[in-house]
Write an enzyme that holds these catalytic residues in place. Structure first.
Site, PDB file in Angstrom:
ATOM      1  N   GLY A  40      17.480  53.756   6.449  1.00 37.29           N
ATOM      2  CA  GLY A  40      17.281  53.164   5.279  1.00 37.29           C
ATOM      3  C   GLY A  40      17.620  54.058   3.769  1.00 37.29           C
ATOM      4  CG  HIS A  41      16.607  53.707  -0.788  1.00 37.02           C
ATOM      5  ND1 HIS A  41      17.527  53.729  -1.578  1.00 37.02           N
ATOM      6  CD2 HIS A  41      15.622  54.205  -1.984  1.00 37.02           C
ATOM      7  CE1 HIS A  41      17.510  53.978  -2.683  1.00 37.02           C
ATOM      8  NE2 HIS A  41      16.359  54.434  -3.082  1.00 37.02           N
ATOM      9  CG  PHE A  42      13.027  57.231   0.485  1.00 40.76           C
ATOM     10  CD1 PHE A  42      12.898  58.473  -0.283  1.00 40.76           C
ATOM     11  CD2 PHE A  42      12.526  56.031   0.365  1.00 40.76           C
ATOM     12  CE1 PHE A  42      12.535  58.050  -1.755  1.00 40.76           C
ATOM     13  CE2 PHE A  42      12.277  55.883  -1.129  1.00 40.76           C
ATOM     14  CZ  PHE A  42      12.158  56.764  -2.137  1.00 40.76           C
TER      15      PHE A  42
END
Length: 293
Positions: A268-270
């Site tokens: 995901g994002h991180f």
């Protein structure tokens, strides 16, 4: 992994602005400036820095309003101001040439630096660092677009965003969404983020930056023009399951960058929380080997 230990500094760069930053690697090596995003700090780079420090000189600041950087009461929280403060940091440290790693909020800060100092940027690593409208996933940005329209006219709606900003569940969700095995995500990272974003005054700071984000979008054409004109190498290292900045934003870099590599990760994002070794290897390959570093 390198046995080089990061050092931690705080330095005054403007009146009342003391930037806290991590530093590692020999000062004579090429510099990479690591720029974090919301709602975190330079702590997000804690695992990446040792992997890069044998090859590069690493500077990872906490942006004003985040982490341990100090600002005066009259500091204007805008992306222009964040860029100005980091520019002063670079000048104070006498860093002339540098590559940038941009993520989330670090992307508009980094691109502003590129517009300000175009000849000083040697390369870009964009890890879910957006520069295209098609990358704005409405699952996250829909409420913020409403906020931009309601800032003056709907104070009740504006106030309703404060719990969203500071709710621990929303911070944790940014780390877990799109990750197959959430037990691979170190809870210490989001626990620190939660503690820091719940400090006194943070709600107002983050509301101001959320409102100002619309001005980043207005600058996207200038960011894209820099990519076309500079001819510098760009590595797109993207968490493919990001619900904040979508894959469409990663693919859009193909329109403007000639010297480009795009790599997707099943996360995901991180993305650094789950794929730090793979991302570090790509950075070294692009900047250290291909650029003769």
């Amino acid at each position: 992994m390198s046995n080089i230990i990061a050092r931690f500094h705080k330095i005054q760069v403007q009146d009342g602005v003391k930037v806290w930053y991590r530093e590692a690697g020999a000062a004579g090596n090429p510099t990479i400036l690591l720029l974090h995003g919301f709602p975190t700090s330079s702590n997000m780079f804690r695992n990446l820095i040792p992997l890069l420090a044998e090859h590069f000189h690493i500077i990872a600041p906490d942006l004003p309003g985040f982490g341990f950087t100090e600002t005066p009461e009259n500091y204007t929280f805008s992306f222009d101001s964040l860029c100005e403060s980091i520019g002063y940091l670079l000048d104070t440290l006498r860093i002339e040439k540098f590559a940038i790693y941009i993520f989330d909020y670090g992307s508009p800060v980094g691109f502003r630096l590129a517009l300000k100092f175009p000849s000083r940027i040697t390369g870009i690593v964009t890890q879910n660092g957006n520069a295209y409208e098609e990358g704005l996933d409405d699952r996250f940005w829909g409420p913020l677009k409403k906020y931009w329209k309601s800032y003056q006219s709907d104070p009740v709606f504006v106030q309703s965003l404060i719990p969203y900003l500071q709710d621990p569940a929303n911070v944790i969700r940014q780390y877990h969404d799109g990750v197959a095995d959430i037990e691979s995500v170190d809870p210490a990272a989001y626990t620190l983020d939660i503690a820091l974003i719940q400090r006194s005054g943070q709600a107002d700071i983050q509301l101001r930056l959320f409102f100002d984000y619309q001005n980043n979008i207005k600058l996207y054409p200038a960011f894209q023009r820099f990519l076309r004109d500079s001819k510098i190498p760009v590595l797109v290292a993207w968490g493919a399951n990001d619900t904040i900045f979508s894959v469409a934003g990663a693919e859009a870099y193909r329109k403007d960058v000639d010297d480009l590599k795009v790599v997707y990760y099943d996360t995901g994002h991180f993305a650094l929380e789950t794929h730090v070794v793979a991302i570090a290897e790509e950075i070294i390959s692009m900047l250290a080997e291909n650029q003769g570093y």
